[in-house]
Motif scaffolding. Structure first.
Motif, PDB file in Angstrom:
ATOM      1  N   TYR A 201       0.847  -1.184   0.000  1.00  0.00           N
ATOM      2  CA  TYR A 201       0.000   0.000   0.000  1.00  0.00           C
ATOM      3  C   TYR A 201       0.892   1.246   0.000  1.00  0.00           C
ATOM      4  CZ  TYR A 201      -3.290  -3.570   1.542  1.00  0.00           C
ATOM      5  OH  TYR A 201      -4.049  -4.715   1.635  1.00  0.00           O
ATOM      6  N   MET A 202       0.746   2.072  -1.033  1.00  0.00           N
ATOM      7  CA  MET A 202       1.599   3.256  -1.178  1.00  0.00           C
ATOM      8  C   MET A 202       0.747   4.469  -1.558  1.00  0.00           C
ATOM      9  SD  MET A 202       4.822   1.453  -3.140  1.00  0.00           S
ATOM     10  CE  MET A 202       5.983   2.740  -2.723  1.00  0.00           C
ATOM     11  N   LYS A 203      -0.329   4.678  -0.834  1.00  0.00           N
ATOM     12  CA  LYS A 203      -1.244   5.789  -1.093  1.00  0.00           C
ATOM     13  C   LYS A 203      -0.620   7.126  -0.698  1.00  0.00           C
ATOM     14  CE  LYS A 203      -5.801   7.492   0.330  1.00  0.00           C
ATOM     15  NZ  LYS A 203      -7.012   7.209   1.142  1.00  0.00           N
ATOM     16  N   MET A 204      -1.009   8.178  -1.455  1.00  0.00           N
ATOM     17  CA  MET A 204      -0.633   9.558  -1.125  1.00  0.00           C
ATOM     18  C   MET A 204       0.876   9.743  -0.999  1.00  0.00           C
ATOM     19  SD  MET A 204      -3.323  11.513  -1.084  1.00  0.00           S
ATOM     20  CE  MET A 204      -2.748  12.936  -0.165  1.00  0.00           C
ATOM     21  N   ASN A 205       1.582   9.375  -2.081  1.00  0.00           N
ATOM     22  CA  ASN A 205       3.001   9.662  -2.187  1.00  0.00           C
ATOM     23  C   ASN A 205       3.213  10.526  -3.430  1.00  0.00           C
ATOM     24  OD1 ASN A 205       4.643   8.195  -0.011  1.00  0.00           O
ATOM     25  ND2 ASN A 205       3.218   6.587  -0.672  1.00  0.00           N
ATOM     26  N   SER A 206       4.430  10.558  -3.939  1.00  0.00           N
ATOM     27  CA  SER A 206       4.729  11.364  -5.128  1.00  0.00           C
ATOM     28  C   SER A 206       5.421  10.526  -6.196  1.00  0.00           C
ATOM     29  CB  SER A 206       5.602  12.568  -4.740  1.00  0.00           C
ATOM     30  OG  SER A 206       4.943  13.384  -3.803  1.00  0.00           O
ATOM     31  N   LEU A 207       5.070   9.264  -6.274  1.00  0.00           N
ATOM     32  CA  LEU A 207       5.676   8.381  -7.271  1.00  0.00           C
ATOM     33  C   LEU A 207       5.301   8.839  -8.671  1.00  0.00           C
ATOM     34  CD1 LEU A 207       4.866   4.917  -5.612  1.00  0.00           C
ATOM     35  CD2 LEU A 207       6.981   6.233  -5.435  1.00  0.00           C
ATOM     36  N   THR A 208       6.254   8.744  -9.591  1.00  0.00           N
ATOM     37  CA  THR A 208       5.996   9.133 -10.972  1.00  0.00           C
ATOM     38  C   THR A 208       6.009   7.943 -11.927  1.00  0.00           C
ATOM     39  OG1 THR A 208       8.354   9.604 -11.307  1.00  0.00           O
ATOM     40  CG2 THR A 208       6.939  11.430 -10.622  1.00  0.00           C
ATOM     41  N   THR A 209       6.623   6.847 -11.506  1.00  0.00           N
ATOM     42  CA  THR A 209       6.657   5.651 -12.340  1.00  0.00           C
ATOM     43  C   THR A 209       6.929   4.444 -11.448  1.00  0.00           C
ATOM     44  OG1 THR A 209       7.609   4.629 -14.335  1.00  0.00           O
ATOM     45  CG2 THR A 209       9.126   5.768 -12.847  1.00  0.00           C
ATOM     46  N   LEU A 210       7.025   3.277 -12.061  1.00  0.00           N
ATOM     47  CA  LEU A 210       7.290   2.035 -11.340  1.00  0.00           C
ATOM     48  C   LEU A 210       8.537   1.386 -11.925  1.00  0.00           C
ATOM     49  CD1 LEU A 210       3.636   0.620 -11.261  1.00  0.00           C
ATOM     50  CD2 LEU A 210       4.817   1.837  -9.433  1.00  0.00           C
ATOM     51  N   PRO A 211       9.286   0.645 -11.115  1.00  0.00           N
ATOM     52  CA  PRO A 211      10.496  -0.020 -11.620  1.00  0.00           C
ATOM     53  C   PRO A 211      10.152  -1.169 -12.561  1.00  0.00           C
ATOM     54  CG  PRO A 211      10.110  -0.607  -9.324  1.00  0.00           C
ATOM     55  CD  PRO A 211       9.132   0.465  -9.654  1.00  0.00           C
ATOM     56  N   ASP A 212      11.107  -1.503 -13.408  1.00  0.00           N
ATOM     57  CA  ASP A 212      10.892  -2.553 -14.407  1.00  0.00           C
ATOM     58  C   ASP A 212      10.999  -3.966 -13.839  1.00  0.00           C
ATOM     59  OD1 ASP A 212      10.423  -0.798 -16.496  1.00  0.00           O
ATOM     60  OD2 ASP A 212      12.556  -0.612 -16.977  1.00  0.00           O
ATOM     61  N   ASN A 213      11.590  -4.096 -12.663  1.00  0.00           N
ATOM     62  CA  ASN A 213      11.831  -5.452 -12.131  1.00  0.00           C
ATOM     63  C   ASN A 213      10.847  -5.838 -11.027  1.00  0.00           C
ATOM     64  OD1 ASN A 213      12.859  -3.583 -10.337  1.00  0.00           O
ATOM     65  ND2 ASN A 213      14.705  -4.759  -9.838  1.00  0.00           N
ATOM     66  N   LEU A 214       9.653  -5.240 -11.038  1.00  0.00           N
ATOM     67  CA  LEU A 214       8.663  -5.561 -10.011  1.00  0.00           C
ATOM     68  C   LEU A 214       8.313  -7.042  -9.996  1.00  0.00           C
ATOM     69  CD1 LEU A 214       5.982  -2.697  -9.961  1.00  0.00           C
ATOM     70  CD2 LEU A 214       7.595  -3.340  -8.174  1.00  0.00           C
ATOM     71  N   GLY A 215       8.049  -7.593 -11.174  1.00  0.00           N
ATOM     72  CA  GLY A 215       7.650  -8.993 -11.247  1.00  0.00           C
ATOM     73  C   GLY A 215       8.741  -9.936 -10.771  1.00  0.00           C
ATOM     74  N   GLN A 216       9.976  -9.568 -11.030  1.00  0.00           N
ATOM     75  CA  GLN A 216      11.109 -10.399 -10.620  1.00  0.00           C
ATOM     76  C   GLN A 216      11.313 -10.351  -9.113  1.00  0.00           C
ATOM     77  OE1 GLN A 216      14.797  -9.140 -12.371  1.00  0.00           O
ATOM     78  NE2 GLN A 216      16.045 -10.571 -11.195  1.00  0.00           N
ATOM     79  N   LYS A 217      11.177  -9.185  -8.519  1.00  0.00           N
ATOM     80  CA  LYS A 217      11.447  -9.006  -7.091  1.00  0.00           C
ATOM     81  C   LYS A 217      10.226  -9.256  -6.210  1.00  0.00           C
ATOM     82  CE  LYS A 217      15.746  -7.858  -7.669  1.00  0.00           C
ATOM     83  NZ  LYS A 217      16.859  -8.706  -7.149  1.00  0.00           N
ATOM     84  N   LEU A 218       9.022  -9.124  -6.791  1.00  0.00           N
ATOM     85  CA  LEU A 218       7.793  -9.314  -6.013  1.00  0.00           C
ATOM     86  C   LEU A 218       6.903 -10.343  -6.708  1.00  0.00           C
ATOM     87  CD1 LEU A 218       7.124  -5.518  -5.419  1.00  0.00           C
ATOM     88  CD2 LEU A 218       8.008  -7.123  -3.717  1.00  0.00           C
ATOM     89  N   PRO A 219       7.374 -11.576  -6.806  1.00  0.00           N
ATOM     90  CA  PRO A 219       6.678 -12.585  -7.606  1.00  0.00           C
ATOM     91  C   PRO A 219       5.317 -13.005  -7.060  1.00  0.00           C
ATOM     92  CG  PRO A 219       8.431 -13.606  -6.345  1.00  0.00           C
ATOM     93  CD  PRO A 219       8.588 -12.130  -6.154  1.00  0.00           C
ATOM     94  N   ASN A 220       5.071 -12.770  -5.762  1.00  0.00           N
ATOM     95  CA  ASN A 220       3.823 -13.218  -5.151  1.00  0.00           C
ATOM     96  C   ASN A 220       2.857 -12.075  -4.862  1.00  0.00           C
ATOM     97  OD1 ASN A 220       4.349 -16.118  -4.869  1.00  0.00           O
ATOM     98  ND2 ASN A 220       5.983 -15.476  -3.496  1.00  0.00           N
ATOM     99  N   LEU A 221       3.125 -10.901  -5.430  1.00  0.00           N
ATOM    100  CA  LEU A 221       2.289  -9.740  -5.175  1.00  0.00           C
ATOM    101  C   LEU A 221       0.888  -9.950  -5.744  1.00  0.00           C
ATOM    102  CD1 LEU A 221       2.698  -6.966  -3.813  1.00  0.00           C
ATOM    103  CD2 LEU A 221       3.006  -6.015  -6.112  1.00  0.00           C
ATOM    104  N   THR A 222      -0.140  -9.777  -4.894  1.00  0.00           N
ATOM    105  CA  THR A 222      -1.524  -9.910  -5.340  1.00  0.00           C
ATOM    106  C   THR A 222      -2.277  -8.581  -5.297  1.00  0.00           C
ATOM    107  OG1 THR A 222      -2.297 -10.480  -3.106  1.00  0.00           O
ATOM    108  CG2 THR A 222      -1.637 -12.301  -4.537  1.00  0.00           C
TER     109      THR A 222
END
Length: 385
Positions: free
Chosen positions: A66-87
């Protein structure tokens, strides 16, 4: 020389930033070390995805971020590799303008919330999220949705309200599990007739758009119980299949009707727009439908009653627009369920004469419109019986 007040403010801000960074690092370290399934990083003033979260091991146990109300502008390319069980990935209220193609590698993702960002484009790789059930994209700047969204067979919730959409993709009818669809406050001029094929759709909300007509079959499947079309000023007709459904239509039929309209018919000085795909409006004096309509009905009946695997049509048998109509008719007769392809015989039932009228006390010009397939059905069908 800086004023003392500004100096102390800068020091306090720097101190708060250090404390926040320390808390962030600690929260991530504890989550990775103790193999947490959930990580809460709301309201952390993050400008980028925390690199500590994707370093070393431990993040593979995370299922909910959960990352609500931040200032993120994009997401990293290796999310699937590093967070394989993210639902679940909750990114409500950031400044995300781009979702990388690598989003498609989150193969176990079931819920993605990108509401309240600045997305102008949704990448086609969104269609690779085969486990996705809930997709929320409200309050962005989307001008279209990729056709690949139809690949989301498990999708149950889609919210694209408050964007810049002028149309919805026809491929949405392939989202067989879709139960809730919201596209309020866009610029939709019509809805694809294919939406009527969503047999599990329970609630449709398309308020505050530019709709002048609705697909004839809308409401034909009993699962659809809630339809909200409020504040579509030039919408005067509701498909008769919506009779006895829960309908919101406050503010509809309240504008001065334009002289430049699509194909329409007039009933009791009320002009109702119908889909531009309809070629002919029939009347009680038309005893025989056009030849093209008769041929289409004959081919349709032959195709659907022939033995499984027998295809009487080659790719060049019909013009493309008619071939598409053969599989997705404009509508079905409310009286006999005959499919219709080029012509309809409309019959109006003013809202003031139906049970729904009690809710509005005659303050609306809306009508239910039954679309019949022939003069015979037109004469014998009564919505109120």
């Amino acid at each position: 020389m800086k004023a003392p007040g500004n100096h102390w403010s800068l020091m306090l801000w720097h101190q708060d930033s250090l404390i926040m960074n320390t808390d962030l690092w600690k929260a991530i370290s504890v989550a990775k070390r103790e193999k947490h399934r959930k990580l809460f990083l709301n309201y952390k003033s993050l400008c980028k995805f925390p690199p500590e979260l994707l370093k070393d091991g431990g993040s593979e146990y995370l299922e909910h971020i959960y990352m609500k109300m931040n200032s993120l502008t994009t997401l990293p390319d290796n999310l699937g590799q590093k967070l394989p069980n993210l639902t679940e990935l909750y990114l409500h209220s950031n400044n995300i303008a781009v979702v990388p193609e690598a989003i498609g590698t989150l193969v176990k993702l079931q819920s993605l919330d990108l509401s309240n960002n600045v997305l102008a484009i949704l990448c086609p790789e969104i269609g690779q999220l085969k486990s996705l059930r809930h997709l929320r994209l409200a309050n962005n700047q989307l001008r279209f949705l990729p056709s690949e969204i139809g690949d989301l067979k498990e999708l149950q919730t889609l919210d694209v309200s408050t964007n810049c959409l002028t149309t919805l993709p026809e491929s949405l009818h392939l989202c067989f599990s879709l139960q809730y669809l919201a596209a309020d406050r866009n610029h939709l001029a019509d809805l694809p007739r294919q939406l009527c094929m969503l047999q599990n759709l329970n609630e449709l909300s398309v308020t505050s758009n530019s709709l002048k007509c609705l697909p004839q079959d809308l409401g034909r499947y009993p699962e659809l119980q809630y339809v909200y079309v409020d504040n579509n000023l030039e919408l005067y007709g509701l498909p008769s299949f919506l009779y006895n459904k829960v309908i919101g239509h406050s503010g509809c039929g309240s504008s001065v009707q334009s002289e430049e309209m699509k194909l329409s018919f007039t009933n009791r000085q009320l002009t109702i727009t119908v889909s531009e795909e309809i070629q002919t409006i029939g009347t009680e004096n038309d005893t025989v439908p056009p030849l093209q309509e008769i041929i289409m009905r004959t081919i349709y009946n032959f195709y659907h009653t022939s033995k499984k695997g027998l295809d009487p049509l080659s790719p060049n048998s019909l013009p493309r627009n008619l071939c598409e109509l053969l599989f997705y008719p404009l509508g079905h007769c409310h009286h006999c369920s005959q499919p219709m392809f080029t012509i309809v015989y409309p019959k109006c039932f003013p809202l003031t004469e139906t049970p729904m009228a009690a809710l509005y006390n005659g303050r609306t010009k809306m009508c239910f419109v039954a679309y019949c397939c022939s003069t015979k059905c037109l004469q014998v069908f009564d919505l109120l019986s």
